[in-house]
Design a protein around this motif. Sequence first.
Motif: not given
Lengths: 528, 528
Positions: A333, A366, A370, B24, B53
């Motif tokens: 990402d 992307k 996620q 995350s 994020t």
Amino acid sequence: MSTDFHVYDTTMRDGAQQEGINLSVADKLVIARHLDDLGVTHVEGGWPGANPTDTEFFARAATELDLRTATLAAFGSTRKAGGSAASDPQVQGLLDSGAPVITLVAKSHVGHVERALRTTREENLAMITDTVSHLVGQGRTVMVDTEHFFDGYLLDREYALACVRAASDAGAEVVALCDTNGGMLPGQVHDAVADVIASTGARLGIHCHNDTGCAVANTMAAVEAGATHVQGTVNGYGERTGNADLVTVVANLQLKLGMDLVEPYRLQDATRIAHAISEVTNHPPFSRQPYVGAGAFAHKAGLHASAIKVDPDLYQHIEPKAVGNDMRMLVSDMAGRATVELKSREIGVDLDGEDETLARVLARVKTLEQRGYTFDAADASFELLLRREVGAGPTQYAQVESWRAITDVRGADVEALSEATVKVHAGGRRIVATGEGNGPVNALDEALRQALVVVYPEIEQLELIDYRVRILDAAHGTDAVTRVLIETSDGTTSWTTIGVAANIVEASWQALLDGITFGLMRGGVPVR
Amino acid sequence: MSTDFHVYDTTMRDGAQQEGINLSVADKLVIARHLDDLGVTHVEGGWPGANPTDTEFFARAATELDLRTATLAAFGSTRKAGGSAASDPQVQGLLDSGAPVITLVAKSHVGHVERALRTTREENLAMITDTVSHLVGQGRTVMVDTEHFFDGYLLDREYALACVRAASDAGAEVVALCDTNGGMLPGQVHDAVADVIASTGARLGIHCHNDTGCAVANTMAAVEAGATHVQGTVNGYGERTGNADLVTVVANLQLKLGMDLVEPYRLQDATRIAHAISEVTNHPPFSRQPYVGAGAFAHKAGLHASAIKVDPDLYQHIEPKAVGNDMRMLVSDMAGRATVELKSREIGVDLDGEDETLARVLARVKTLEQRGYTFDAADASFELLLRREVGAGPTQYAQVESWRAITDVRGADVEALSEATVKVHAGGRRIVATGEGNGPVNALDEALRQALVVVYPEIEQLELIDYRVRILDAAHGTDAVTRVLIETSDGTTSWTTIGVAANIVEASWQALLDGITFGLMRGGVPVR
């Protein structure tokens, strides 16, 4: 090449002291040939006499090993306190090995002399003098490893120097100063080495461990202070935190300081050799290892990628090919359009100027990231994604109708059995197949192969070699998602695919199917 | 503690640039707390605005993170060329994050300014001045990372110094010199840092990568030359070969050079913290890692073992407990017996003098460890083993007759379903129960609870909170064995149990059953 500088490898002796490394005689013969390819000047094979495996290694090496660059060295210790070298069985064992070079570990730290050996300072010096001169008199080249040298030097400098002189005066070609506990820092090593050279005139070597994370730096500091013999191990194997990584040391000395230690073509073989040796030791290679690690030249940050498009040297300290490695772009990402473009180029799909396609692929990446996909660890899945987006197939060899996996155990002390059934369409027909395995995924793998092998016999070349699973849920109570990475091999090379789903078996199935699909596609197999 | 020296952690920003590391928001919150425990002065949380994020992380950190030692920092870059900091969206994103510290990456290498940024030397200096002063004017503390500094300095010293001055004059608290490509050696770093301090008077930091195997040594060299701010990552995570290992750097500076960076009790927590963070990143810890590696103080050589019996300091450069680690003997049953005895005492079973029992327990442990069990990571399983050997129960609440788990999917785009059935005897009756879940293990967990809850309602307190699986097979072709670790919680505390078997579901079942058994036993629940 400089014949005055020693690149002395102790992978098979000090390296073998690492937890979990156990080398057979056959292993050692293979490793010795790899080290010879690398161009080291010395290969320390072990401790013959003391260690039966090593006794056998030296015996077989005499007839089976034809080293063209390296000289074989046997490791042992100074004679027993109170005895004589000529009648010491351990010393005799070193001679019996036939090794032209013998390296003796000797105490040089007063504390160890008195408390570990339980003898006197004078006797320890006599042990050094006696053993070295005896072996030199027998026609061997002798090196001496002064154990705990730096700690000993800091505790009692005069005595440490006396040990060095004793070894050197008795005829040792090199006295290698050892940071046995690994606690030194580069400045200390530099100053000590410079002092020892100035005070004794001995030819010095250096042997470092990585307990302060400075093994390589300490080795370089010693060389800068005048040492002309470096010891280390391939892949930094060794007791506790390991020895100085010999390839890193050689690459630094040669590529950064311009020393001629090995022919350039040998250094270009370093990555292959380091990996080959890790196959023999059965220790997984460390991806972040300097120079030769699989990730040593892998770039992830988007900023870096756009610069690398302009000029790879903007983000690399050397040309990876100098050590036999490759540059890799990681898609994640953090990726930008440049990353995707470079990656496509890597796999032979030219997207230069195709902005709309690039944007579409990037958006897909992307979105999936996620959801838990990590393409930077699954190159093959990324390639399949790319090929599917641009229509550069084939990317599907079978249509899946259904699958199931059952695991059961029928008693208290009976092994569990896993069985899976898949129903697929391939090669114009519908196939139902069942496989068994040591888990649902293994059973599905067997079932899938059985289903496809009639239509695609090429599948027999492929093998699942690694399986990693991660539950992506830091706080229980929220929806867990599982990420599975599967590595598949065709015997020559291997690739990694990824699967992500709420159900762990489903995530595994995705990665499995893509792993096989990629293998068939890369093998140029047409859809039948 | 010295408030003038910065221990600046970038695990969650630069560390996250390592292949295969994907954090995350939840992961980052957990890691931030661990870093706070370690005592670092700064935690760089990511690049808010640029990375969604990270934007979310900073937003949640504002209310959910209560850091007691560390200050949160946001990372970003100088404004775009030709624009103005006040109207630059990326810069605004950094302000919006609310982070009290903002660290900007700025070019300081002429080649990068002209070819990567495609702007002029003057404009780059303006970008630095403008962005730094704008953020300082908005009340933030600003640090500047001068990217590619050492390469830039060697290419064009004047310009590199001008960049440092621009940052410092505009109000940056620290200018961190970055060896972005990682190609430097300690001597070069030392000399450059000393020169920059003498020429600019700026307060300097250092940021190194490990491409020459010298990241830690380079960092120490910079500190010795006057830098008062060190950047690094826990476990050396980072792009390519990684960043300087921050724990190694801190341990070296504190234990070797006597600097007061963190309270000793925090350094004693380093091993636990480093391992906890590797659990979050799901990257297997590196056994040979300095100070905190599982093997960092593991001694194998016979020579070493007999000396250590005399005095552990003879073969260790520091006391392992200073960093929360332990000495381990890899060949010595005397050490083994002592461990078992101490452990028994811990759980209230007195085995002092019970040599036969100790030997029996030890033998069982060694047999199981040969098979893949690692009791170091599964205290609860070790306690159950011990209790079973000495008859200090209860250690069994149900007899298992059979179990099975099925996962199936009925179409191409339909979610897989897992279901399990267990048949057990408990509380004097035979119970058949079925559970559903997102995988065979989850379904078995549900089924087992359903089966036992009528007899043992206490089971409702227990929850499976973590599940980790590792396939123990380094060389495909040999028999693979799976090791599963399960963490169970009763809402107050948690414990880990282990299962090892050829079949992955069976290994999971073992760990699951023991996890529940341990929970009931510890809760004082009698067998019904």
